[in-house]
Design an enzyme around this catalytic site. Structure first.
Site, short mmCIF file in Angstrom:
data_model
loop_
_atom_site.label_atom_id
_atom_site.label_comp_id
_atom_site.label_asym_id
_atom_site.label_seq_id
_atom_site.Cartn_x
_atom_site.Cartn_y
_atom_site.Cartn_z
N PHE A 2 26.97 40.33 43.35
CA PHE A 2 25.58 40.01 43.02
C PHE A 2 24.89 41.30 42.62
O PHE A 2 25.10 42.35 43.22
CB PHE A 2 24.87 39.40 44.23
N LYS A 26 41.53 36.08 49.36
CA LYS A 26 40.37 35.38 49.93
C LYS A 26 40.75 33.96 50.36
O LYS A 26 40.08 33.36 51.20
CB LYS A 26 39.21 35.34 48.93
N HIS A 58 39.62 39.12 42.30
CA HIS A 58 38.44 38.83 43.12
C HIS A 58 38.60 37.41 43.69
O HIS A 58 38.35 37.18 44.85
CB HIS A 58 37.18 38.96 42.26
N HIS A 70 35.81 35.51 52.09
CA HIS A 70 35.11 36.54 51.31
C HIS A 70 34.18 37.30 52.24
O HIS A 70 33.12 36.81 52.60
CB HIS A 70 34.33 35.86 50.18
N GLU A 96 37.20 35.87 35.58
CA GLU A 96 38.13 37.01 35.69
C GLU A 96 39.45 36.72 35.01
O GLU A 96 40.10 37.64 34.52
CB GLU A 96 38.29 37.49 37.13
N CYS A 139 28.98 42.68 46.53
CA CYS A 139 30.38 42.38 46.83
C CYS A 139 31.37 43.30 46.14
O CYS A 139 32.58 43.11 46.28
CB CYS A 139 30.67 40.91 46.52
#
Lengths: 405, 421, 84
Positions: free
Chosen positions: B404, B340, B308, B345, B319, B168
């Site tokens: 990931f 998002k 994110h 996402h 974050e 991602c």
């Protein structure tokens, strides 16, 4: 002046040898690792020959906790990475925390793991899909697992250009070194010898259908009839030369002296393919002329049209029969994302030992190709090698390695 | 040093095709998430996603392109054409060898692969799948590098090309890769960005299995709630953003419209866990610091952070910790938002979609909000721009991503005319 | 489907081995019933994987929160053996 990038460690898992020296010994002896597929029953398919890595017992190399969450591909990659790091005698604690990165290539991901989970989903239901599927199959898995295993927190990456990926990853690793990262673990290891990895390759129309393993993959020969896939590849430890010397690296195999990549023009444009341009750009990047190159490791696609195009590119750069050309991948098959990384490792071993490995079992190039194809191991003073690669769909890359002074 | 600027944008996103529709959605604070319509999602724990209403023919693709290209590749090619047109660049007048391609994608052509898998395996019944039922395009789908080649072909680019696939963070890392190629002198122009079309049963199943996606199915538009106390996971999205990147002086010389400079980029690995994040955000903070350092900018110069903000419990804490670590007290004065909440996402594509949003935010002096943020999480105490877009002129913006594999990336956009310290 | 036999610690450790492997230096056959999963080397993914296996093998529905709430084998077994 940007730092010099050198290779200090090799880890090889190849169909004709598990471990660098096993592989190298077999390769010089012309021993092929191609055979009838054993990893699955391939009898229903038009192509039945592959290069499978022999004797790899995953439990001997991979911690128990990682076994359920890793595919065969990632297990081979983790083993090769560990060997490379050990070969380079790297002590990770002695390098800066963000001073080690990982850049690997991938082609179709961890396809056997993915096939099993697709089958679980579609035959039994979503409750049967592994909690590890979300990352175990995907293209970034080898970089992620190597990074975690060896606590490498520096700039990392994953590049996909099919067969060209191994060289593109090494080129990218050099980029990181030039920006000040002391060490990058790089290369590619792939494994797609399972039905869901096999059928797409059949669909490409490029696979050899010859059932005799000794005749199935004969690149540059008059009998070339397609390629044979293999599994495995190589992981290399790439370092800043000064940093490597300062830490007392066990050995320096050679320097990554030049690199370039190109894309073919759009089909139908009538413009020439990009392999020759990649080779010329890599030479220019290394500050070398064609006369400075002692041996070429060819992409060796194994189909007449692609072999012809490569032979023309080599002749275009060097002139007719002006440089020895070899393709020891004839003994391993094409390893997808692992192939060109293994070719670079092989080129470095050739520089080390002053010997060009053969394109066995090919006995002679087809007369139409004006190349000096090496078909038996040949002793030679080697200072430099050019490694060529093409990735399906238009990717080309070239890398120059040079013996360190 | 050669500097790199954004001179063209092209987008396919939930809520509409094209940059104009994208920006309208983001500034309206409208969520494009809905109950999954692409397949029967009723067996799944999470049944919502942000889908694109994308008609490939209306988007200008030819019949052969439609047959040949996976949905993700279709998004990428359509976005490429918009971006090149937007840049005003006459690519035919350039040396094609100096134009490169860098395309991010986490899961490649997964939609087509799963569709074809179902056929060749006869619904999952056969381990030895049938090659007789394989379509000729299958190998292209198997190796998603084919998508980068398609983008290159669409733009007439013959320089270096690759798919960058770092989960991602692919969409940030592909842009970072492109910036490097221009800076080092390998390319003068890069067609760079990312694409993803992951909304398919296998993707739903694998995110279900780790409880990453939200189980809030009864109210799809409000399912994705980054930074909200009631957040319960991410919502899958899809789309693409392609940017035309050029060397600054060349762009100026031709009088190009410049959205922003990509002034800094850094990627780190947490070397911690394939899916988990350390709560303190240490490696992300390291990436932010390194990106700012490369941009030669002080943390206090940041005017906006595009987070994110995936809407998982873990990410939003992680974050927020990273922003405080890197920006110190300035973090509390810096507006932060997660788009998002509106477009979901889209895995490997989202980083490029977010950079496109950042460029548009700088262009228009408007910050997109975090939709669905009604109940702030007391643990998360920054200014997350709840619900409504905010007018604000910005000169320096930061965007971050986590992926990931342990990937953490940060990118800084700035105005090229700023004085360099 | 109603559960007829209780899931025992031995069943659980077997499934943990199958689903997630065994951490080096950890003896799952020892006295682990009150040892936190994290100390046994199992993260939330490992627990999700083993909970999935338990649900399939025993036809149970185990609530989502189990992976967060059950910090030890004893706590997880209690949740399993009261699930329906």
């Amino acid at each position: 002046m940007s730092p010099t990038t050198v290779v200090t460690g090799l880890g090889v898992a190849a169909p004709n040898g598990l471990g660098t020296e096993e592989y190298w010994k077999a390769t010089l002896a012309g021993q092929s690792g191609l055979g009838r597929i054993t990893r699955f029953d391939a009898s229903q398919y038009p192509s039945t020959v592959a290069g499978e890595v022999p004797g790899f017992v995953a439990e001997e190399h991979i911690p128990s906790r990682l076994m359920p969450q890793t595919d065969h591909m990632t297990r081979l990659a983790l083993a090769a990475a560990e060997w490379a790091i050990k070969d380079a005698a790297v002590v990770p604690d002695q390098l800066p925390e963000y001073g080690m990165g990982v850049v690997t290539a991938a082609s179709g991901g961890a396809v056997e793991f993915g096939q099993r989970e697709l089958q679980n989903l579609w035959s039994q239901g979503k409750e049967y899909v592994s909690a590890y599927q979300s990352f175990a199959w995907f293209y970034a898995v080898n970089t992620g697992q190597i990074s975690i295993r060896h606590k490498m927190r520096g700039p990392s990456g994953v590049l996909l250009t099919e067969q060209a990926g191994g060289i593109d990853s090494l080129g990218h690793a050099r980029r990181h070194i030039r920006k000040g990262v002391p060490l990058v673990v790089s290369g590619g290891v792939d494994a797609a010898v399972c039905p869901w990895g096999w059928v797409p390759q059949i669909a490409s129309g490029l696979l050899s259908t010859e059932p005799d393993p000794t005749r199935a993959f004969l690149p540059f020969s008059a009998e070339a009839s397609g390629y044979v896939p293999g599994e495995g590849g190589a992981i290399l430890v790439v370092e800043d030369a000064d940093s490597a010397r300062t830490r007392g690296a066990a050995q320096i195999y050679g320097e990554i002296a030049g690199y370039a990549a190109t894309l073919d023009p759009a089909p139908g444009s009538g413009r020439p393919p990009g392999l020759r341009r990649a080779a010329e750009n890599a030479l220019a990047d290394a500050g070398l002329t064609p006369a400075d190159i002692d041996v070429v490791f060819a992409d060796a696609a194994g189909t007449p049209a692609l072999d012809r195009a490569e032979a023309q590119a080599i002749e275009g750069v060097f002139g007719a029969r002006a440089v020895p050309v070899t393709a020891p991948k004839s003994m391993t098959g094409r390893l997808l994302a692992g192939g060109s990384a293994l070719d670079v490792a092989t080129a470095l071993l050739a520089l080390r030992d002053g010997v060009i490995p053969p394109t066995a079992p090919v006995t002679a190039a087809a007369p139409e190709y004006s190349i000096d194809l090496v078909t038996e191991a040949r002793d030679a003073q080697l200072r430099t090698a050019l490694v060529l690669t093409r990735g399906h769909g238009g990717f080309n890359a070239a890398l120059v390695v040079r013996r360190s002074a | 040093m050669r500097r790199v600027v954004i001179t063209g944008l092209g987008v396919v996103a939930p809520g509409g095709v094209g940059v104009k529709n994208y920006w309208e959605l983001l500034t309206a604070g409208r969520s494009a998430t809905r109950t999954i319509s692409f397949f029967d999602a009723s067996p799944f724990r999470s049944q919502v996603a942000a889908e694109c209403d994308f008609d490939p023919k209306a988007a200008g693709l030819s019949p052969q392109e439609i047959r040949r290209l996976d949905r993700a590749a279709q998004f990428a090619v359509v976005s490429t054409r918009e971006a090149v047109a937007d840049s005003g660049l006459d690519l035919s007048a350039l040396d094609p060898g100096r134009v490169g391609t860098s395309l991010g994608s986490a899961v490649g052509c997964t939609t087509s692969l799963e569709r074809e898998y179902v056929v060749v395996s006869d619904g999952g019944r056969k381990w030895n799948v049938d090659h007789e039922y394989a379509v000729p395009e299958l190998y292209r789908h198997f190796v998603p590098s084919s998508m980068a080649a398609e983008v290159g072909f669409a733009a007439g680019a013959e320089g270096p090309a690759a798919v960058v696939s770092t989960g991602c963070t692919s969409g940030l890392d592909s842009l970072g890769h492109a910036v490097e190629l221009i800076r080092e002198g390998t390319a003068d122009v890069m067609i760079a960005g990312a694409t993803e079309a992951p909304i398919s049963p296998i993707t739903s199943a694998c995110f279900d299995a780790i409880h990453a996606t939200t189980p809030r199915n009864d109210d799809p538009e409000h399912a994705c709630r980054p930074f909200d106390r009631t957040r319960s996971g991410l919502v899958l999205g899809e789309g693409a953003a392609i940017l035309v990147l050029e060397e600054l002086e060349a762009a100026r010389a031709r009088g190009a419209h410049i959205y922003a400079e990509i002034a800094g980029f850094a990627a780190r690995c947490n070397a911690y866990h394939m899916t988990g994040l350390k709560p303190d955000g240490r490696e992300m903070s390291q990436a932010i610091d390194a990106a700012l350092d490369e941009a030669r900018l002080d943390p206090t110069s940041i005017d906006y952070i595009n987070a994110h903000g995936s809407g998982t419990k873990m990410n939003d804490r992680h974050e927020t910790g990273a922003f405080k670590k890197s920006l110190g007290a300035h973090a509390y004065e810096t507006p932060v938002s997660s788009i998002k909440s509106m477009i979901g996402h889209s895995l490997g594509a989202i980083g490029s979609l977010e950079i496109a949003a950042c460029a548009l935010a700088m262009e228009h002096g408007v910050l997109p909000p975090t939709a669905n943020l009604h109940e702030p999480d007391p643990e998360l105490d920054l200014d997350y721009i709840p619900l409504v877009a905010r007018e604000k002129q910005t000169d320096t913006v930061l965007s971050v991503g986590s992926g990931f594999g342990g990937f953490q990336s940060a990118m800084v956009l700035a105005r090229p005319e700023r004085s360099l310290s | 489907m109603p559960i007829t036999t209780e899931v025992t610690l031995a069943d659980l450790t077997r499934m943990l081995r199958e689903s997630a492997g065994e951490e080096e230096g950890v003896d799952l056959d020892g006295d682990v019933i009150d040892t936190p999963f994290i100390d046994l080397g199992y993260d939330s993914l490992a627990l999700l994987q083993v909970i999935g296996q338990i649900q399939r093998e025993y036809g149970l529905v185990i609530p989502d929160d189990a992976v967060v709430d059950a910090e030890t084998p004893r706590a997880l077994l209690a949740l399993i053996n009261t699930a329906s």
